[in-house]
Design a protein around this motif. Structure first.
Motif, PDB file in Angstrom:
ATOM      1  N   ILE A 445       6.329  -7.348  -1.786  1.00 57.97           N
ATOM      2  CA  ILE A 445       4.587  -8.334  -2.274  1.00 57.97           C
ATOM      3  C   ILE A 445       5.114  -8.805  -3.701  1.00 57.97           C
ATOM      4  O   ILE A 445       5.042  -8.025  -4.768  1.00 57.97           O
ATOM      5  CB  ILE A 445       3.693  -6.566  -2.216  1.00 57.97           C
ATOM      6  N   PRO A 446       3.600  -9.998  -3.255  1.00 53.98           N
ATOM      7  CA  PRO A 446       3.772 -10.652  -5.021  1.00 53.98           C
ATOM      8  C   PRO A 446       3.095 -10.299  -5.601  1.00 53.98           C
ATOM      9  O   PRO A 446       2.037  -9.037  -5.924  1.00 53.98           O
ATOM     10  CB  PRO A 446       3.351 -11.841  -3.920  1.00 53.98           C
ATOM     11  N   PRO A 447       3.175 -10.560  -6.695  1.00 59.96           N
ATOM     12  CA  PRO A 447       2.063  -9.815  -8.178  1.00 59.96           C
ATOM     13  C   PRO A 447       0.734 -10.125  -7.874  1.00 59.96           C
ATOM     14  O   PRO A 447       0.662 -11.119  -7.415  1.00 59.96           O
ATOM     15  CB  PRO A 447       2.603 -10.885  -8.927  1.00 59.96           C
ATOM     16  N   LEU A 448       0.108  -9.253  -7.992  1.00 53.00           N
ATOM     17  CA  LEU A 448      -1.573  -9.099  -7.713  1.00 53.00           C
ATOM     18  C   LEU A 448      -2.136  -9.297  -8.906  1.00 53.00           C
ATOM     19  O   LEU A 448      -1.556  -8.133 -10.062  1.00 53.00           O
ATOM     20  CB  LEU A 448      -1.659  -7.854  -6.808  1.00 53.00           C
ATOM     21  N   PRO A 449      -2.908  -9.568  -9.645  1.00 54.31           N
ATOM     22  CA  PRO A 449      -4.633  -9.565  -9.921  1.00 54.31           C
ATOM     23  C   PRO A 449      -4.327  -8.272 -10.077  1.00 54.31           C
ATOM     24  O   PRO A 449      -4.520  -6.818  -9.487  1.00 54.31           O
ATOM     25  CB  PRO A 449      -5.375 -10.689  -9.545  1.00 54.31           C
ATOM     26  N   TRP A 450      -5.028  -7.201 -11.180  1.00 53.37           N
ATOM     27  CA  TRP A 450      -5.617  -6.452 -11.229  1.00 53.37           C
ATOM     28  C   TRP A 450      -6.539  -5.616 -10.563  1.00 53.37           C
ATOM     29  O   TRP A 450      -7.073  -4.534  -9.923  1.00 53.37           O
ATOM     30  CB  TRP A 450      -5.986  -5.725 -12.771  1.00 53.37           C
ATOM     31  N   PHE A 513      -8.584  -7.977   2.794  1.00 53.20           N
ATOM     32  CA  PHE A 513      -8.442  -9.378   2.351  1.00 53.20           C
ATOM     33  C   PHE A 513      -7.196  -8.477   1.445  1.00 53.20           C
ATOM     34  O   PHE A 513      -6.829  -9.601   1.096  1.00 53.20           O
ATOM     35  CB  PHE A 513      -9.916  -9.333   0.991  1.00 53.20           C
ATOM     36  N   GLN A 514      -6.568  -7.596   1.909  1.00 51.75           N
ATOM     37  CA  GLN A 514      -5.547  -7.120   1.351  1.00 51.75           C
ATOM     38  C   GLN A 514      -4.768  -7.152   2.141  1.00 51.75           C
ATOM     39  O   GLN A 514      -3.502  -8.024   1.590  1.00 51.75           O
ATOM     40  CB  GLN A 514      -5.834  -5.898   1.083  1.00 51.75           C
ATOM     41  N   LEU A 515      -4.680  -7.401   3.461  1.00 49.07           N
ATOM     42  CA  LEU A 515      -2.924  -8.164   3.697  1.00 49.07           C
ATOM     43  C   LEU A 515      -3.204 -10.362   3.479  1.00 49.07           C
ATOM     44  O   LEU A 515      -2.116 -10.595   3.856  1.00 49.07           O
ATOM     45  CB  LEU A 515      -3.468  -8.191   5.435  1.00 49.07           C
ATOM     46  N   ALA A 516      -4.555 -10.362   3.772  1.00 52.29           N
ATOM     47  CA  ALA A 516      -4.624 -11.497   2.955  1.00 52.29           C
ATOM     48  C   ALA A 516      -3.811 -12.430   2.106  1.00 52.29           C
ATOM     49  O   ALA A 516      -3.077 -13.236   1.770  1.00 52.29           O
ATOM     50  CB  ALA A 516      -5.635 -12.320   2.989  1.00 52.29           C
ATOM     51  N   VAL A 517      -3.604 -11.534   1.159  1.00 45.57           N
ATOM     52  CA  VAL A 517      -3.182 -11.809  -0.176  1.00 45.57           C
ATOM     53  C   VAL A 517      -1.598 -10.720  -0.320  1.00 45.57           C
ATOM     54  O   VAL A 517      -0.705 -10.394  -1.297  1.00 45.57           O
ATOM     55  CB  VAL A 517      -3.213 -10.772  -1.924  1.00 45.57           C
ATOM     56  N   GLU A 518      -1.289 -10.544   1.705  1.00 44.23           N
ATOM     57  CA  GLU A 518       0.100 -10.290   1.745  1.00 44.23           C
ATOM     58  C   GLU A 518       0.660  -9.048   1.278  1.00 44.23           C
ATOM     59  O   GLU A 518       1.996  -9.026   0.623  1.00 44.23           O
ATOM     60  CB  GLU A 518       0.920 -11.310   1.220  1.00 44.23           C
ATOM     61  N   ASP A 519      -0.286  -8.292   1.151  1.00 46.06           N
ATOM     62  CA  ASP A 519      -0.192  -6.817   0.768  1.00 46.06           C
ATOM     63  C   ASP A 519      -0.059  -5.840   1.541  1.00 46.06           C
ATOM     64  O   ASP A 519      -1.291  -5.369   2.579  1.00 46.06           O
ATOM     65  CB  ASP A 519      -0.620  -6.609  -0.562  1.00 46.06           C
ATOM     66  N   HIS A 520       1.458  -5.215   2.462  1.00 47.28           N
ATOM     67  CA  HIS A 520       1.522  -4.995   3.684  1.00 47.28           C
ATOM     68  C   HIS A 520       1.077  -3.295   3.657  1.00 47.28           C
ATOM     69  O   HIS A 520       0.834  -2.577   4.309  1.00 47.28           O
ATOM     70  CB  HIS A 520       2.435  -5.464   4.532  1.00 47.28           C
ATOM     71  N   ARG A 521       0.639  -2.488   2.040  1.00 47.81           N
ATOM     72  CA  ARG A 521       0.818  -1.353   1.838  1.00 47.81           C
ATOM     73  C   ARG A 521      -1.052  -0.327   1.888  1.00 47.81           C
ATOM     74  O   ARG A 521      -1.694  -0.182   1.323  1.00 47.81           O
ATOM     75  CB  ARG A 521       0.725  -0.884   0.573  1.00 47.81           C
TER      76      ARG A 521
END
Length: 597
Positions: A445-450, A513-521
């Motif tokens: 999972i790529p780094p995500l902003p806070w 929005f979570q899946l759009a930033v490649e966070d699959h959790r």
């Protein structure tokens, strides 16, 4: 348990709760001169509705033939009712003027009890033919100090006379009003001893009000009908605002999704992979259906939340049918206990079926987790609060017999039904049928902003649903933790449905929005975001306690914050399951609409 079986179970639960709620509803008839019993219930400080004590904890006049306690239902005991006979003698259609109840010589200990009660604004509650009446023990007056520079002193006056106004229609009691005579008081401010004569009077008056409408008076005394138009306007304004915001966000989401479908459908799969054009939520198609960690707990949360949702819907059905009229012997609390026991099979089935579909094998552990997920914390909280109530000596402390009854209900109904539901769930033939094949190893999972982290997302998810219900919360709190009466269940049901709809939508939006930033959790996140409204409700509890109420003391604060914590926990489970179901349907839909492999 198939859908028809679930519907039958809910129907039987509804019928059983309705029968229990309506049990004991009697139409009393009297002959001229027949005695009408007066039962004293409890006394306590007006500001603390939970801190109530038995009536004869104060040195009132005792019945000459001895005290007799009235048998009570489960709901009445849970509400803290302890009905006991009184020395008042009221006969049907027989007026009385200045009847002597008793003459007492109050010593210093008795006067200290009355002084403390008057200073803390104690009230008492009685029942005449099932109709509640209230009055105050005394009054406090501020008198100017006789010495200049000193603080004003207080005069504590004890009411010694009670007047009963009783309305009758034919051979039935319709309405009872109570008043005190301000001229018949005793100054107990500084006395060490006092001779007090307690008296009462009764006036009977005919009325045209039919028997089946005699409880309408208590609904009219509520602040709700007096401000009904303002209330409706506030609710409609809040709902329209929330729905407009929801519709606005839904339009944006639909437009974005449409563009995504066009982009992903127009790109050739092989070329997209080679050129690195595959981005966004399509990129995580191999991980989006990877089952979440802590699978046993996850399934138990969904199952228990589903059970609470079904129970809430049945309660609303009963309320809309007019089952819960004011002061009907704790019918709603009885229904809650019975319905929670009868719907336990739903929790067991949903949890075990989901656990089986997701590859779980230890179904016994899953059933035990489902059984204790809500009951465990509730038992711990109840043990603490009942101990506090027992130390204070209040009627909120449940008798041992009532505790045994609740334990027996749990052991003979709740737990077995959960096990039966779990067995049916583990034997289900359903399969998950994910539209995309899950890869062997999860993507990084790529780094995500806070603001993409769990807690900020929960705060954003909970704000919009809370804004749809916060107006109604004040009325509910004033009823549950005050002395108002809530009767307009239609408004509450509308607000509840809007809460469910808004929770489902906002969870879907945040999942996208979570899946759009490649966070699959997204699995646990959907539950956290869906249930986050409970955090706002509990925060509102602190605001109401300090800004909108006069509650005080350890005992009242313990009950208020303790039981509201459990209510909010139940809301978290219920809305969390709603958020998960909505997100799962959404994720299935979008990945079915495109070719991922």
């Amino acid at each position: 348990m198939k859908a028809p079986a679930l519907r039958r179970a809910a129907l039987w639960a509804c019928l059983a709760a309705a029968l229990l709620a309506c049990a004991g509803a009697k139409e009393h008839r009297y002959k001229d001169g027949q005695e009408v019993s007066i039962w004293a219930n409890k006394v306590g400080p007006f500001a603390n509705p939970t801190e109530t004590y038995q009536y004869f904890n104060l040195p009132f006049c005792h019945p000459k033939e001895g005290k007799e306690y009235k048998p009570e239902g489960l709901g009445e005991v849970l509400e803290g009712d302890r009905l006991v006979s009184t020395p008042y003698r009221i006969k049907f259609k027989e007026n009385k003027e200045g009847a002597v109840l008793c003459s007492q010589q109050l010593d210093r200990e008795d006067l200290d009890q009355f002084r403390a009660a008057v200073a803390e604004d104690y009230y008492f509650q009685m029942f005449i033919d099932g109709l509640p009446i209230w009055g105050f023990i005394g009054k406090v007056e501020k008198l100017p100090s006789e010495v200049p520079g000193q603080r004003d002193r207080q005069k504590l006056s004890l009411f010694t006379h009670i007047h009963f106004d009783v309305l009758f229609n034919g051979d039935r009691v319709i309405q009872v009003d109570i008043s005190t005579d301000p001229s018949k008081t005793v100054d107990i401010s500084e006395a060490d001893k006092a001779d007090v004569q307690f008296t009462y009077s009764v006036a009977w008056k005919p009325t045209d009000i039919p028997y089946d409408r005699r409880m309408d008076k208590y609904a009219k005394y509520s602040f709700l009908p007096q401000h009904l138009e303002i209330h409706w306007f506030s609710i409609v304004n809040s709902c329209v605002t929330v729905l407009l915001l929801t519709g606005f966000l839904a339009t944006i989401l639909m437009r974005v999704l449409k563009n995504d479908f066009i982009k992903y459908s127009s790109a050739r799969d092989d070329e997209a992979l080679e050129d690195g054009e595959e981005t966004g939520w399509k990129l995580v198609h191999g991980d989006v259906f990877r089952f979440p960690p802590y699978l046993n707990l996850f399934c138990a949360v969904v199952g228990t939340g589903t059970q609470i949702l079904v129970m809430a819907l049945v309660i609303f059905c009963l309320s809309l049918l007019g089952t819960y009229y004011p002061y009907n012997g704790g019918a709603m609390l009885t229904s809650v206990v019975v319905l929670y026991a009868l719907t336990a099979g739903i929790a067991g089935y949903v949890s075990a079926a989901l656990y089986k579909i997701m590859g779980g094998t230890n179904w016994v552990r899953n059933v035990l987790t489902t059984t204790m997920l809500f009951c465990g914390p509730l038992l711990a909280m109840f043990s603490y609060l009942n101990t506090v109530a027992w130390v204070y000596g209040t009627t909120a402390a449940l008798p041992f017999g009532t505790i045994v009854i609740i334990v027996v209900i749990w052991a003979l109904v709740t737990f077995p039904l959960t096990v039966v539901g779990g067995i049916m769930g583990k034997n289900t033939k359903a399969e998950f049928n994910a539209p995309c094949r899950t890869t062997k190893y999860p993507r990084e999972i790529p780094p995500l902003p806070w603001y993409r982290q769990t807690l900020p997302q929960m705060l954003m998810a909970g704000f919009l649903p809370f804004s749809a219900i916060y107006i109604e919360l004040y009325y509910i709190f004033a009823s549950v933790w005050g002395h108002k009466v809530y009767t307009i269940y239609s408004i509450l049901f509308i607000v509840f449905i809007i809460l469910i709809i808004v929770t489902a939508f906002i969870t879907i939006a945040l999942t996208y929005f979570q899946l759009a930033v490649e966070d699959h959790r997204w699995w646990w996140r959907s539950i956290m975001c869906g249930g986050s409204t409970a955090l706002f409700i509990y925060a509102y509890c602190f605001y109401y306690y300090h800004a909108r109420s006069d509650m005080n003391g350890l005992m009242q604060a313990s009950f208020y914050f303790g039981y509201m914590l459990m209510v909010c926990y139940g809301f978290f489970l219920m809305l969390g399951s709603v958020g998960f179901r909505a997100s799962l349907s959404f994720v299935r839909h979008i990945y079915k609409a495109i070719k991922c492999e």
